[in-house]
Design an enzyme around this catalytic site. Structure first.
Site, PDB file in Angstrom:
ATOM      1  N   TYR A 149      -4.607   1.606  -4.515  1.00 48.17           N
ATOM      2  CA  TYR A 149      -4.800   0.233  -4.013  1.00 48.17           C
ATOM      3  C   TYR A 149      -6.190  -0.300  -4.407  1.00 48.17           C
ATOM      4  O   TYR A 149      -6.313  -1.445  -4.867  1.00 48.17           O
ATOM      5  CB  TYR A 149      -4.630   0.253  -2.497  1.00 48.17           C
ATOM      6  CG  TYR A 149      -4.700  -1.077  -1.795  1.00 48.17           C
ATOM      7  CD1 TYR A 149      -3.616  -1.961  -1.789  1.00 48.17           C
ATOM      8  CD2 TYR A 149      -5.843  -1.457  -1.089  1.00 48.17           C
ATOM      9  CE1 TYR A 149      -3.670  -3.170  -1.103  1.00 48.17           C
ATOM     10  CE2 TYR A 149      -5.907  -2.655  -0.399  1.00 48.17           C
ATOM     11  CZ  TYR A 149      -4.817  -3.508  -0.412  1.00 48.17           C
ATOM     12  OH  TYR A 149      -4.875  -4.709   0.274  1.00 48.17           O
ATOM     13  N   THR A 173       0.860  -1.188   0.000  1.00 50.74           N
ATOM     14  CA  THR A 173       0.000   0.000   0.000  1.00 50.74           C
ATOM     15  C   THR A 173       0.899   1.242   0.000  1.00 50.74           C
ATOM     16  O   THR A 173       2.010   1.208   0.542  1.00 50.74           O
ATOM     17  CB  THR A 173      -0.897   0.059   1.264  1.00 50.74           C
ATOM     18  OG1 THR A 173      -0.074  -0.095   2.414  1.00 50.74           O
ATOM     19  CG2 THR A 173      -1.971  -1.012   1.258  1.00 50.74           C
ATOM     20  N   ILE A 199      -7.547  -7.986   8.476  1.00 49.56           N
ATOM     21  CA  ILE A 199      -6.957  -9.193   9.046  1.00 49.56           C
ATOM     22  C   ILE A 199      -5.881  -8.772  10.050  1.00 49.56           C
ATOM     23  O   ILE A 199      -5.133  -7.818   9.795  1.00 49.56           O
ATOM     24  CB  ILE A 199      -6.327 -10.068   7.925  1.00 49.56           C
ATOM     25  CG1 ILE A 199      -7.348 -10.347   6.801  1.00 49.56           C
ATOM     26  CG2 ILE A 199      -5.752 -11.363   8.495  1.00 49.56           C
ATOM     27  CD1 ILE A 199      -8.573 -11.132   7.176  1.00 49.56           C
ATOM     28  N   GLY A 248     -11.248  -8.888   4.366  1.00 50.00           N
ATOM     29  CA  GLY A 248     -11.466  -7.627   5.072  1.00 50.00           C
ATOM     30  C   GLY A 248     -10.241  -7.373   5.947  1.00 50.00           C
ATOM     31  O   GLY A 248      -9.130  -7.795   5.603  1.00 50.00           O
ATOM     32  N   GLY A 269      -8.341   7.483   0.580  1.00 50.11           N
ATOM     33  CA  GLY A 269      -6.868   7.477   0.644  1.00 50.11           C
ATOM     34  C   GLY A 269      -6.231   6.275  -0.036  1.00 50.11           C
ATOM     35  O   GLY A 269      -5.025   6.074   0.076  1.00 50.11           O
TER      36      GLY A 269
HETATM   37  P1  NDP Z   1       2.432  -8.000   4.231  1.00 50.21           P
HETATM   38  O1  NDP Z   1       2.832  -6.574   4.046  1.00 50.21           O
HETATM   39  O2  NDP Z   1       2.572  -8.617   5.575  1.00 50.21           O
HETATM   40  O3  NDP Z   1       3.190  -8.910   3.171  1.00 50.21           O
HETATM   41  C1  NDP Z   1       3.301  -8.577   1.830  1.00 50.21           C
HETATM   42  C2  NDP Z   1       4.230  -9.558   1.146  1.00 50.21           C
HETATM   43  O4  NDP Z   1       4.324  -9.211  -0.229  1.00 50.21           O
HETATM   44  C3  NDP Z   1       5.653  -9.569   1.710  1.00 50.21           C
HETATM   45  O5  NDP Z   1       6.115 -10.897   1.725  1.00 50.21           O
HETATM   46  C4  NDP Z   1       6.439  -8.754   0.691  1.00 50.21           C
HETATM   47  O6  NDP Z   1       7.785  -9.154   0.598  1.00 50.21           O
HETATM   48  C5  NDP Z   1       5.702  -9.157  -0.590  1.00 50.21           C
HETATM   49  N1  NDP Z   1       5.878  -8.218  -1.689  1.00 50.21           N
HETATM   50  C6  NDP Z   1       5.419  -6.958  -1.796  1.00 50.21           C
HETATM   51  N2  NDP Z   1       5.756  -6.433  -2.984  1.00 50.21           N
HETATM   52  C7  NDP Z   1       6.457  -7.379  -3.641  1.00 50.21           C
HETATM   53  C8  NDP Z   1       7.100  -7.451  -4.906  1.00 50.21           C
HETATM   54  N3  NDP Z   1       7.090  -6.422  -5.767  1.00 50.21           N
HETATM   55  N4  NDP Z   1       7.717  -8.612  -5.264  1.00 50.21           N
HETATM   56  C9  NDP Z   1       7.734  -9.668  -4.431  1.00 50.21           C
HETATM   57  N5  NDP Z   1       7.165  -9.665  -3.209  1.00 50.21           N
HETATM   58  C10 NDP Z   1       6.538  -8.543  -2.825  1.00 50.21           C
HETATM   59  O7  NDP Z   1       0.923  -8.074   3.714  1.00 50.21           O
HETATM   60  P2  NDP Z   1      -0.308  -8.967   4.216  1.00 50.21           P
HETATM   61  O8  NDP Z   1       0.119 -10.340   4.550  1.00 50.21           O
HETATM   62  O9  NDP Z   1      -1.067  -8.175   5.205  1.00 50.21           O
HETATM   63  O10 NDP Z   1      -1.185  -8.995   2.869  1.00 50.21           O
HETATM   64  C11 NDP Z   1      -1.071 -10.027   1.892  1.00 50.21           C
HETATM   65  C12 NDP Z   1      -2.038  -9.715   0.764  1.00 50.21           C
HETATM   66  O11 NDP Z   1      -3.356  -9.598   1.298  1.00 50.21           O
HETATM   67  C13 NDP Z   1      -1.733  -8.379   0.063  1.00 50.21           C
HETATM   68  O12 NDP Z   1      -1.963  -8.504  -1.314  1.00 50.21           O
HETATM   69  C14 NDP Z   1      -2.736  -7.429   0.699  1.00 50.21           C
HETATM   70  O13 NDP Z   1      -3.057  -6.371  -0.165  1.00 50.21           O
HETATM   71  C15 NDP Z   1      -3.927  -8.356   0.927  1.00 50.21           C
HETATM   72  N6  NDP Z   1      -4.837  -7.913   1.986  1.00 50.21           N
HETATM   73  C16 NDP Z   1      -4.398  -7.738   3.277  1.00 50.21           C
HETATM   74  C17 NDP Z   1      -5.302  -7.347   4.267  1.00 50.21           C
HETATM   75  C18 NDP Z   1      -4.893  -7.172   5.711  1.00 50.21           C
HETATM   76  O14 NDP Z   1      -5.748  -6.784   6.523  1.00 50.21           O
HETATM   77  N7  NDP Z   1      -3.672  -7.471   6.084  1.00 50.21           N
HETATM   78  C19 NDP Z   1      -6.708  -7.097   3.949  1.00 50.21           C
HETATM   79  C20 NDP Z   1      -7.050  -7.332   2.563  1.00 50.21           C
HETATM   80  C21 NDP Z   1      -6.141  -7.725   1.634  1.00 50.21           C
HETATM   81  P3  NDP Z   1       8.985  -8.173   1.130  1.00 50.21           P
HETATM   82  O15 NDP Z   1       8.688  -7.899   2.588  1.00 50.21           O
HETATM   83  O16 NDP Z   1      10.229  -8.980   0.924  1.00 50.21           O
HETATM   84  O17 NDP Z   1       8.896  -6.958   0.286  1.00 50.21           O
END
Ligand code: NDP
Length: 249
Positions: free
Chosen positions: A156, A95, A189, A187, A152
């Site tokens: 995303y 984000t 998490i 939603g 905001g």
């Molecule tokens: P985190 O920020 O905890 O994890 C994101 C992961 O994506 C990390 O492993 C990061 O790796 C990796 N990542 C990001 N950009 C890249 C890239 N360009 N190439 C390779 N790896 C990448 O996120 P969450 O676990 O919270 O979220 C996981 C998914 O769920 C996301 O798509 C998020 O949008 C979606 N989501 C999350 C919610 C929440 O409440 N948490 C709600 C709804 C959807 P590194 O750290 O090495 O960059």
């Protein structure tokens, strides 16, 4: 219920994050050979050691999923190391929140690249191979904010809404080949990102969730496991909400 996944090869992008960790663990528990991507080597190696300690063997690969060539290369490497990918979970995401007034083209492009281009980049090299083999699962982790929009988060919300458009189109292209493509829209998490929000803000968020709590990463992982299973073979092009009732449609 999902015991038919033994020895399937699963690639979970962004597995080292909060939700990704739960997905990797669940698929590993079900007998999949799991691979994931990392960008930050130190963080990923510590994560891999922790996973091993909890009994989960996950192979990690350096890959920026915003880079198409890197994704093509990754598909080749995993096929050599573990076998052809049967299950792809497009989970990596970032984000860069700010109102449109302050949003720069950089904020916009970074999110579109990591959250939406990545879905094309990783699916495009793998989907035809799944179709050729006559079985496959693609599961795209979107967001409630792609369904309802969020103040905001124009970048995303656009990326996450686009993800489901991709799901519906791709699902039609491979529907007769034993390959399904679905979206999950979680939603709020309880991951590190959400738990870092000040408690009073978190309380306000929870007040908007009919079940009265945040979701757990494992609750998203269970939906992934179901959609990956044989039992979900008639479900394709669908968008599964896992949001505690916060957005109903
Ligand atoms: P985190 O920020 O905890 O994890 C994101 C992961 O994506 C990390 O492993 C990061 O790796 C990796 N990542 C990001 N950009 C890249 C890239 N360009 N190439 C390779 N790896 C990448 O996120 P969450 O676990 O919270 O979220 C996981 C998914 O769920 C996301 O798509 C998020 O949008 C979606 N989501 C999350 C919610 C929440 O409440 N948490 C709600 C709804 C959807 P590194 O750290 O090495 O960059």
């Amino acid at each position: 219920m999902c015991g038919d996944l033994k020895n399937k090869v699963a690639l979970v992008t962004g597995g080292t994050g909060g939700i990704g960790t739960a997905i990797c663990a669940r698929l590993s528990d079900l007998g999949c050979r799991v691979a994931t991507t990392y960008r930050n080597r130190e963080k990923a190696e510590a994560w891999q050691a922790q996973m091993k300690q909890s009994g989960h063997q996950v192979t990690i690969y350096a890959c920026d999923v915003g880079d198409y060539e890197a994704c093509v290369q990754l598909a080749e490497t995993i096929e050599k190391d573990l076998g052809p990918v049967d299950i792809l979970v497009n989970n990596a995401g970032i984000t860069r929140d700010t109102t449109l007034k302050k949003m720069t083209p950089g904020h916009w492009r970074e999110v579109i690249c990591a959250d939406l281009d990545s879905v094309f980049n990783m699916t495009q090299p793998l989907l035809p191979r799944m179709a050729e083999r006559g079985w496959g699962r693609v599961i795209n982790i979107s967001s409630i904010n792609g369904q309802k929009g969020q103040f905001g988060q124009a970048n995303y919300s656009a990326a996450k809404a686009g993800m489901h458009g991709f799901t519906m189109a791709a699902a039609q292209e491979v529907a007769r080949k034993g390959v399904t493509v679905n979206t999950i829209s979680p939603g709020y998490i309880a991951t590190e990102m959400v738990m870092a929000v000040p408690e009073e803000v978190r309380e306000k968020i929870i007040a908007q969730i009919p079940v009265g709590r945040l979701g757990r990463p494992e609750e998203v992982a269970h939906v992934v496991a179901f959609l990956a299973s044989e039992h979900a073979g008639f479900i394709t092009g669908a968008n599964f909400a896992a949001n505690g009732g916060q957005h109903m449609h």
